[in-house]
Scaffold this active site. Sequence first.
Site, PDB file in Angstrom:
ATOM      1  N   ASP A  65      -0.975  -1.366  22.640  1.00 57.90           N
ATOM      2  CA  ASP A  65      -0.968  -1.244  20.980  1.00 57.90           C
ATOM      3  C   ASP A  65      -1.416  -2.231  20.199  1.00 57.90           C
ATOM      4  O   ASP A  65      -1.112  -3.421  20.477  1.00 57.90           O
ATOM      5  CB  ASP A  65       0.691  -0.604  20.646  1.00 57.90           C
ATOM      6  CG  ASP A  65       0.662   0.004  19.205  1.00 57.90           C
ATOM      7  OD1 ASP A  65       0.081  -0.618  18.041  1.00 57.90           O
ATOM      8  OD2 ASP A  65       1.096   1.138  19.155  1.00 57.90           O
ATOM      9  N   ASN A  73       7.543   1.861   9.156  1.00 58.49           N
ATOM     10  CA  ASN A  73       7.392   2.206  10.585  1.00 58.49           C
ATOM     11  C   ASN A  73       9.275   2.338  10.945  1.00 58.49           C
ATOM     12  O   ASN A  73       9.484   3.096  11.942  1.00 58.49           O
ATOM     13  CB  ASN A  73       7.352   1.185  11.592  1.00 58.49           C
ATOM     14  CG  ASN A  73       5.840   0.720  11.710  1.00 58.49           C
ATOM     15  OD1 ASN A  73       5.276  -0.363  11.757  1.00 58.49           O
ATOM     16  ND2 ASN A  73       4.931   1.739  11.044  1.00 58.49           N
ATOM     17  N   CYS A 180      -6.490  19.844  32.212  1.00 57.10           N
ATOM     18  CA  CYS A 180      -6.489  18.456  31.587  1.00 57.10           C
ATOM     19  C   CYS A 180      -6.419  18.635  30.147  1.00 57.10           C
ATOM     20  O   CYS A 180      -6.467  19.740  29.579  1.00 57.10           O
ATOM     21  CB  CYS A 180      -7.488  17.597  31.913  1.00 57.10           C
ATOM     22  SG  CYS A 180      -9.255  18.147  31.142  1.00 57.10           S
ATOM     23  N   CYS A 196       0.900  10.670  10.272  1.00 59.54           N
ATOM     24  CA  CYS A 196       2.310  10.708   9.519  1.00 59.54           C
ATOM     25  C   CYS A 196       2.265   9.928   8.295  1.00 59.54           C
ATOM     26  O   CYS A 196       2.893  10.033   7.221  1.00 59.54           O
ATOM     27  CB  CYS A 196       3.240  10.405  10.229  1.00 59.54           C
ATOM     28  SG  CYS A 196       3.269   8.626  11.036  1.00 59.54           S
ATOM     29  N   CYS A 256     -13.013  18.185  33.436  1.00 53.09           N
ATOM     30  CA  CYS A 256     -12.230  18.296  34.727  1.00 53.09           C
ATOM     31  C   CYS A 256     -12.861  19.557  35.347  1.00 53.09           C
ATOM     32  O   CYS A 256     -12.580  19.780  36.614  1.00 53.09           O
ATOM     33  CB  CYS A 256     -10.782  18.409  34.811  1.00 53.09           C
ATOM     34  SG  CYS A 256     -10.096  20.141  33.911  1.00 53.09           S
TER      35      CYS A 256
END
Length: 263
Positions: A65, A73, A180, A196, A256
């Site tokens: 990250d 958060n 997939c 969000c 795939c």
Amino acid sequence: MAPGMSLDDRQLLRYSRHILLDEIGIEGQERICAGRALILGAGGLGSPAALYLASAGVGRITLVDDDTVDLTNLQRQIAHTEARIGQRKVDSAREAMRQINPYIEVDVIARRADAALLDELVSAADVALDCSDNFATRQALNRACVARGVPLVSGAAIRFAGQVSVFDTRCDAQGERGPCYACLFPPDAPMEEVQCATMGVLAPLVGLVGSLQAVEALKILSQTGKTLRGKLLLIDALDTDFQTINLPRNPHCPVCGDLHPHG
């Protein structure tokens, strides 16, 4: 814990509630402790997923990250605390994971993952968890997982809606391959990014989705149970409704569709 090594007395006690499960037992827990998990994202989904995989004893967890902890958060990203605002999320999450279980290895990478990095990380993992929040990253991780034959546990949540699936293109006992991520969401399809930060999200919903991702990952590592491979679990938290729909593999999938079966 290296493959082939036995659990010591402290580990037998720590993981005793897993070992009591006939479907897991000592052998399954040993597989978990020897397992390698890659978690992409240390936010709302990655927090519960990482904490539960750490508590369950997954031997090596790599957390990726590039963000830092922000006050906004803390409503949902339970790996972080107010005292760690401003820290890199991977460092904050690693601290929380190590406080729960100091006997696991946690590798952190504080950068945005590109295709080359993802291919390298996936090649060293037994399972990958997509806890990211953007379409391009999800597609890149899916391509790496397909190329390396590594099962991908995907989760998403926005507002009151969540979804979880397992994308595993390895051959099963019947010689069939699962779909997939690109079979469900083609890479060239128009996709509106929803986050969000602008749409909002119910706090415990991301905990529910991330926890389910941890459940699926542990079943894969311990080689027990039936995963969400070929299925999509849809969660409506507003009406408390859960639906599971079948996901067929697209034989013409650009990722795939022409894949040779993995052993």
